[in-house]
Each structure stands twice: as structure tokens, then as C-alpha cells.
Scaffold this motif. Structure first.
Motif, short mmCIF file in Angstrom:
data_model
loop_
_atom_site.label_atom_id
_atom_site.label_comp_id
_atom_site.label_asym_id
_atom_site.label_seq_id
_atom_site.Cartn_x
_atom_site.Cartn_y
_atom_site.Cartn_z
N HIS A 79 45.39 34.38 40.23
CA HIS A 79 44.04 34.87 40.51
C HIS A 79 43.80 36.28 39.96
N VAL A 80 44.69 36.78 39.15
CA VAL A 80 44.61 38.09 38.47
C VAL A 80 44.77 39.24 39.48
N PHE A 81 43.76 39.44 40.34
CA PHE A 81 43.90 40.44 41.40
C PHE A 81 43.63 39.78 42.75
N VAL A 82 44.44 40.15 43.73
CA VAL A 82 44.11 39.81 45.11
C VAL A 82 43.84 41.14 45.80
N ARG A 83 42.67 41.24 46.45
CA ARG A 83 42.31 42.51 47.09
C ARG A 83 42.42 42.39 48.60
N LEU A 84 42.92 43.46 49.22
CA LEU A 84 43.09 43.46 50.67
C LEU A 84 42.47 44.71 51.27
N ASP A 85 41.98 44.59 52.50
CA ASP A 85 41.54 45.81 53.21
C ASP A 85 42.73 46.35 54.02
N ASN A 86 42.50 47.44 54.72
CA ASN A 86 43.62 48.10 55.43
C ASN A 86 44.27 47.21 56.48
N HIS A 87 43.44 46.46 57.21
CA HIS A 87 44.00 45.60 58.26
C HIS A 87 44.83 44.46 57.66
N GLU A 88 44.31 43.91 56.58
CA GLU A 88 45.06 42.84 55.91
C GLU A 88 46.38 43.39 55.36
N ARG A 89 46.33 44.62 54.89
CA ARG A 89 47.58 45.21 54.41
C ARG A 89 48.56 45.45 55.55
N ASP A 90 48.04 45.77 56.72
CA ASP A 90 48.93 45.92 57.89
C ASP A 90 49.65 44.60 58.18
N VAL A 91 48.91 43.49 58.07
CA VAL A 91 49.54 42.18 58.28
C VAL A 91 50.60 41.97 57.20
N LEU A 92 50.22 42.27 55.98
CA LEU A 92 51.15 42.10 54.86
C LEU A 92 52.44 42.90 55.08
N ASN A 93 52.30 44.08 55.66
CA ASN A 93 53.47 44.94 55.88
C ASN A 93 54.27 44.57 57.13
N GLU B 297 43.57 43.27 67.44
CA GLU B 297 42.90 43.98 68.54
C GLU B 297 42.33 45.33 68.10
N ASN B 298 42.93 45.92 67.07
CA ASN B 298 42.45 47.23 66.62
C ASN B 298 41.32 47.16 65.60
N MET B 299 40.92 45.96 65.27
CA MET B 299 39.83 45.82 64.30
C MET B 299 38.49 45.97 65.02
N THR B 300 37.44 46.27 64.24
CA THR B 300 36.10 46.41 64.82
C THR B 300 35.15 45.44 64.13
N PRO B 301 34.64 44.46 64.87
CA PRO B 301 35.04 44.08 66.22
C PRO B 301 36.43 43.44 66.19
N PRO B 302 37.10 43.41 67.37
CA PRO B 302 38.44 42.78 67.38
C PRO B 302 38.33 41.31 67.03
N LEU B 303 39.34 40.80 66.35
CA LEU B 303 39.34 39.37 66.02
C LEU B 303 40.00 38.62 67.18
N ARG B 304 39.40 37.50 67.54
CA ARG B 304 39.98 36.70 68.62
C ARG B 304 41.16 35.91 68.06
N GLN B 305 42.29 36.09 68.73
CA GLN B 305 43.53 35.44 68.30
C GLN B 305 43.36 33.91 68.17
N GLU B 306 42.63 33.34 69.13
CA GLU B 306 42.47 31.88 69.11
C GLU B 306 41.66 31.42 67.89
N ASP B 307 40.70 32.25 67.47
CA ASP B 307 39.92 31.89 66.28
C ASP B 307 40.83 31.85 65.05
N ILE B 308 41.72 32.82 64.95
CA ILE B 308 42.63 32.87 63.79
C ILE B 308 43.55 31.64 63.81
N ILE B 309 44.04 31.33 65.00
CA ILE B 309 44.95 30.17 65.12
C ILE B 309 44.23 28.89 64.69
N LYS B 310 43.02 28.71 65.18
CA LYS B 310 42.28 27.48 64.85
C LYS B 310 42.13 27.31 63.34
#
Lengths: 445, 181
Positions: free
Chosen positions: A13-27, A150-163
Motif C-alpha cells: 500500500h506504499v504508505f500506511v499512516r497512523l495517528d498517535n493512538h494507533e501508534r501506541d497500539v503498534l508499540n 480509554e484515553n482517546m477522545t471520545p473513548p472507544l468502547r472495548q466491545e465495539d472493537i471486539i465486535k
């Protein structure tokens, strides 16, 4: 000025771009572990280029997921009917859509986070009731990554991510709204799941085969949320699902054909399959009690690296547990294919391979043979297509190609090399008798 | 259950549905299997959840794909809707090997086909979801409560439609008892 977007180079995909929160997951520790999980297990022993990992695939899935999201939520691509039936599309402000886009990207990023060493090869060595999707759910709910949502604005619901990460097939205890079902289709769907799109393209690239390539740019551009025409009722009030406009039929045919070729040429390659079986045999003897741990902190300690070291050690130590299984992999002494399914045998007995394996086990020694049976999963490629005149029809009603893509299944019997010739001769003499189906009164079924 | 034995039961169910005039697409197969398993106690052993058009089994979807791989069923396209599922001659041959099992469940399968064969997708969704709700709760719970629950689970089903579906289901359950026991 602090940087909020980060770029990672990617061969697909040439470049994959991430925001800070996504990078936290990556790390995070659990995501970094994916750097050490081969996407295609031991396939690199057959196709040397197959050394890519779940790490880059997960990034690719996130990238494609948001591309699909942006296309299907573009107001120009949403009909009034669909807008009125799916709440986030009907809202005047776009906060809801922004929320779900972030959930979708996180889910796509994490969809494989619970994969076992060597991916699917030894998945049934998890305790009863567990699979990698359940481990994925546990990790998404674990303290380390939960803090990120939980630290995101608005926080992401864990169950939504799981689904969205595992879909309704693997989250049977959760109720999905139509909207959530569509978003989970984007990640893991049968027809247009970007998990599949990415692995076909990425595996093709690394293996050096062209079979898995298709025009994903065109396909994604033509995706729409459409009502599935509900057969005999003669109306268009079917449940909303992912479909294409008429211009996307060819590229969706190409996707399904790519899938067929990749399964027949790569994923179901007999040597690749027997290496999976030998690996599983080895792991059974190497793992404590023969199963992977499900305690997440213990689980995260095991990657392909630990298994590879153990394999190499066992292959050169006659006293080591799993020595013979390790030799079959490390010294390339794998079992050879003695039988594979063919249309003639299937017409006589769809379980011919099982009958042959059982008969070989009785005549010789069962441990010198292995049986491998696997079916293609998912349904027929039946999705709605919006025709140029506005009618919505089933893909299988308009595409002869989609109707004729063969369904694949595996039915192999493998034999140890030292007995192969003898077993082959014996099988040639007895084959017809062995595969003859038994009437119910006399069989054990 | 042995895979081929189950294949014999499923293909017989599909054939019976077709004989009763069903379109016999995947939704029809899903709902009929749900009724066979959860009302008539045919041990198909599929795991159903509430999903597409009501109760839905991903295991059954995979099973239908495996039956296609083995040439036991084929999909016949019918413009402009989804395809109809047709058992092949091989399926009939397979059924001949499982006459004992088929005889054991013959009346139950015929009952399901008889009750559902003429129904379209929308009717099947209502009726199968009514059975799902009824199995979740106690069968003798007041019909009004079950209809309300049905309508909550599937908001596009109006309360009067839900009530009609529950009433029809209760009648079917009553008739089924004679065959099950």
C-alpha cells in the motif's frame, strides 16, 4: 510542532499512516509480538519468499479498512433508503461516523493480535473452546491496550472493537446491529473482507506468484451498502450488506478467482500442509501438557522464534522430546503425499481419504501416515449488485464467473518415506474396495 | 454426528423443501434447519445465533459449502435473486446409504418442509425468530410478551406481525408434539 501522523512504508500500500493512538497500539507488547509470527507458518520451506509476518499484514488491513469505510460512507454512495436504516449515516453531524471510523481502524489493526506461533498451523492446540479470535478478544480487553482506548477522545468502547475485529461468527455471545455487522464485514467478511484482500495481495507479492493479484483499487471504489434482494418476496427490503455497483462486477470476480488460485496453488499445497501437521506433532510434545497457555502474559511469551529454536535443537538431539517430528521439518524428511481427492473417488465416497487412511492404519502402522481434511469456509459469493438502471440484483444472477468458481477442499493422505513405496503398491491393489461406501447398517457412523 | 449422515439429512430436507415449492435459497435452508433442530429435535448439531434474517448458523453455511465441494448440492442461479439450492443425484445416492437414519427422522423433516416450504424470506424470518424467542424463554410465557421481544430484536417487524408470527408458531408447536413424541 509535535507530529500527530506517522507513516510506515509498505510494499503493498506504499504508505500506511497512523495517528498517535494507533501508534501506541503498534508499540504495545502484544502488537510487537506479531513481528515474530509468520503470516504463512512454514510456507517459506516451499516458497522461500514467504517470510512476511502478521505485523505488516495487520497494518495493511487497517489501511484498507479505512479506504473502504470512506467509500461506503461517502454521501454520494449512500441511498436515502440506506441512510434511513443505518443510524450513523443518517445523523447530521459526523461525530458518529468519526467514532466508528476510529473503531474500525483499531479493530482492523488488532484483528490478528491473538494469533498463535506459526499462525493457523497449530490452532487446535489451544484448550477446548479456544481459538485465536478468543485470544484476540482477551488481548483487546487486557490492561495494556484497554488504557489506550480509554484515553482517546471520545473513548472507544472495548466491545465495539471486539465486535468489528472478530465478527459475529466468532463473537456469538454479542448482538450485532446492522451497522456493526456491515463494519465487521469490512474486516472479516466473506465477500469483501479486507483481511482477505490484504493477505491475497501480500502473500502473492512475497511468494513471487501472480495468482492472488486483482484490481483492489477498482473494487474498493465500487463498494456500496445495498439491501440484499430477498429472493421470493419480490422486494428490495432485504438486510443491508456490502455490495458493488455494476462497474465492480469484474473486479469482484477477479477477487474470487484470485482466492481460488491462491488456495489451490499455495494454501492447500500438499508439502505446505504436511509441514503444518509435522509442526503440530512437534508442538504437542514440546508444549506443557501439549497445549498453548491461555493466560495472556504467558501466551505473549511464545513466538515463532522460541519454537524455531526448540525445533532446531530437537532435530539434532536424539533424546529431545519431539525429535522425530523436528527432523521431518528441519531435515526436510517430511511425509510424502500418497493420496489426494479426485472427482471420481468423491463421486463414490466423499470421505475416500478417511477410508484410505483408516485402511492403511490397519494394514501397516497408523503413526506412519497422516490424514489431512479441510473444507473451504464461508458461503457462496452472493452479494447485491446495483445495476445501471437502479435495480438491485444478486451477484450470482449476473455473473457466470462467480457461479463457476470451484469450491475447494483438501483430502490428503501422507506416508512416511520409508514405507511409501510399499503403501503405494498396496493401495493400488486395494483402492476400489477400500473407498466403496458402506451401508449404514454395517458402518460405524 | 457423522458428517455424511448429517449430509444425508440436510439434502433430504432441501429436497423436501423444493418439493413443497420452496425457492430453497440459503435463507430457506437456514430457517428450515433451525426448525428441524430446535423444534423437531433432529440432531443436526449446528450452532445458531440471531443474525441474518433471524436465527443463522455459520456452521451450516460452511457445511453447505462443503456439500458443494463434494458435489452433493449445486447452486442454480435464478434472476434476479439469490440462487436456489438443488441436491444432486449424488445426494440421492448418499441418502441410500443412510436409510435407517432417514427413516428415523423422515416425518420430522417432512413436517418442517410442509410448514415452511411455501413461505418467503420475510415470513421465515418472523417465524424462525419467533421460535428463537420462544426457545429463549419458556414456551408457555404469554404470547404478547414474546411478540414484544421479537419486535425488539427485529425492529423492522411490526408488533402486529410479531403477534401473528407467535400465534402461528404456537399452533405449529402444538401440531409438532404428535410427531416428536
Amino acid at each position: 510542532m509535535p507530529k500527530h501522523t506517522h507513516e510506515i512504508r509498505d510494499p503493498i500500500h506504499v504508505f500506511v499512516r497512523l495517528d498517535n493512538h494507533e501508534r501506541d497500539v503498534l508499540n504495545s507488547r502484544s502488537f510487537q509480538r506479531l513481528r515474530h509470527i509468520h503470516q504463512l507458518a512454514l510456507t517459506y520451506l516451499v516458497y522461500p519468499g514467504a517470510t512476511h509476518k502478521r505485523f505488516e499484514h495487520s497494518l495493511g488491513v487497517m489501511e484498507l479498512a479505512s479506504r473502504v469505510f470512506d467509500v461506503i460512507t461517502n454521501p454520494d454512495n449512500v441511498s436515502e433508503d440506506i441512510r434511513s436504516r443505518l443510524e450513523p449515516l443518517g445523523k447530521a453531524d459526523s461525530d458518529a461516523l468519526r467514532y466508528w471510523r476510529r473503531v474500525l481502524r483499531m479493530a482492523a489493526l488488532c484483528h490478528d493480535i491473538g494469533h498463535l506461533p506459526f499462525s493457523h498451523a497449530a490452532e487446535d492446540l489451544l484448550p477446548q473452546g479456544w481459538d485465536h479470535e478468543r485470544v484476540t478478544r482477551e488481548i483487546i480487553a487486557s490492561e495494556e491496550v484497554r488504557q489506550i482506548w480509554e484515553n482517546m477522545t471520545p473513548p472507544l468502547r472495548q466491545e465495539d472493537i471486539i465486535k468489528l475485529a472478530v465478527g459475529p461468527k466468532k463473537a456469538k455471545d454479542l448482538q450485532f446491529s446492522d451497522w456493526e455487522a456491515i463494519l465487521s464485514e469490512i474486516v472479516v467478511g466473506d465477500a469483501f473482507g479486507v483481511d482477505r484482500m490484504d493477505y491475497l495481495l501480500r502473500d502473492s507479492h512475497h511468494l513471487g506468484v501472480a495468482y492472488g493479484k486483482f484490481d483492489h483499487y477498482r473494487l474498493i471504489d465500487t463498494l456500496q451498502i445495498l439491501p440484499m434482494p430477498s429472493s421470493d418476496d419480490g422486494n428490495e427490503d432485504g438486510e443491508p450488506t456490502l455490495g458493488v455497483d455494476e462497474g465492480g462486477i469484474l473486479s469482484s470476480e477477479a477477487l474470487m478467482v484470485a482466492r481460488y488460485f491462491m488456495y489451490s496453488q499455495v494454501y492447500f499445497h500438499p508439502v505446505r500442509r504436511i509441514y503444518d501437521i509435522h509442526l503440530k506433532d512437534f508442538l504437542k510434545s514440546w508444549l506443557p501438557d501439549g497445549v498453548f497457555p491461555t493466560d495472556i502474559s504467558e501466551f505473549l511469551l511464545i513466538t515463532d522464534n522460541e519454537v524455531t529454536v526448540a525445533l532446531r535443537k530437537a532435530a539434532f538431539d536424539e533424546d529431545a522430546s519431539g525429535h522425530s517430528h523436528a527432523c521431518r521439518i528441519v531435515r526436510r524428511e517430511h511425509f510424502k503425499r500418497l493420496y489426494e481427492r479426485n472427482p471420481n473417488d468423491v463421486a463414490i465416497n466423499p470421505e475416500a481419504g478417511r477410508a484410505i487412511f483408516d485402511a492403511l492404519g490397519k494394514e501397516f502402522e497408523v503413526d506412519r501416515f497422516r490424514h489431512d481434511r479441510y473444507f473451504q469456509k464461508g458461503g457462496a459469493p452472493d452479494f447485491p449488485v446495483r445495476m445501471r438502471d437502479g435495480r438491485i440484483v444478486s451477484s450470482l444472477a449476473v455473473s457466470e464467473v462467480l457461479n463457476n468458481v470451484p469450491v475447494l477442499s483438501v483430502d490428503y493422505v501422507f506416508a512416511e518415506r520409508s514405507i511409501f513405496n510399499e503403501a503405494e503398491r498396496w493401495l493400488k491393489e486395494n483402492r476400489e474396495k477400500i473407498i466403496e461406501p458402506k451401508k449404514e447398517e454395517t458402518n460405524n457412523g | 454426528m457423522d458428517r455424511l449422515k448429517r449430509a444425508a439429512l440436510i439434502t433430504r430436507l432441501l429436497q423436501n423443501l423444493r418439493d413443497k415449492g420452496s425457492w430453497c435459497g440459503e435463507t430457506h435452508a437456514q430457517k428450515a434447519a433451525f426448525f428441524a433442530q430446535h423444534l423437531m429435535e433432529v440432531p443436526l448439531e449446528f450452532d445458531f445465533i440471531l443474525y441474518k434474517h433471524g436465527p443463522f448458523s455459520f456452521d451450516l453455511r460452511d457445511e453447505l459449502t462443503s456439500l458443494r465441494a463434494d458435489g452433493l448440492i449445486q447452486l442454480v442461479p435464478r434472476w434476479p435473486y439469490g440462487p436456489t439450492i438443488k441436491p444432486t443425484d449424488l445426494a440421492e445416492k448418499l441418502q441410500n446409504n443412510y436409510t435407517k437414519t432417514l427413516k428415523q427422522h423422515e416425518k420430522k423433516i417432512a413436517f418442517v418442509a410442509d410448514k415452511l416450504g411455501a413461505k418467503g424470506v420475510a415470513d421465515l424470518e418472523r417465524l424462525a425468530t419467533a421460535l428463537y424467542v420462544t426457545k429463549q424463554k419458556r414456551t408457555d410465557e404469554q404470547p404478547e410478551k414474546r411478540a414484544k421481544k421479537l419486535s425488539e430484536l427485529k425492529p423492522h417487524i411490526r408488533i402486529d406481525q410479531a403477534q401473528a408470527a407467535i400465534d402461528e408458531l404456537d399452533q405449529i408447536i402444538k401440531e409438532a408434539q404428535e410427531i416428536i413424541h
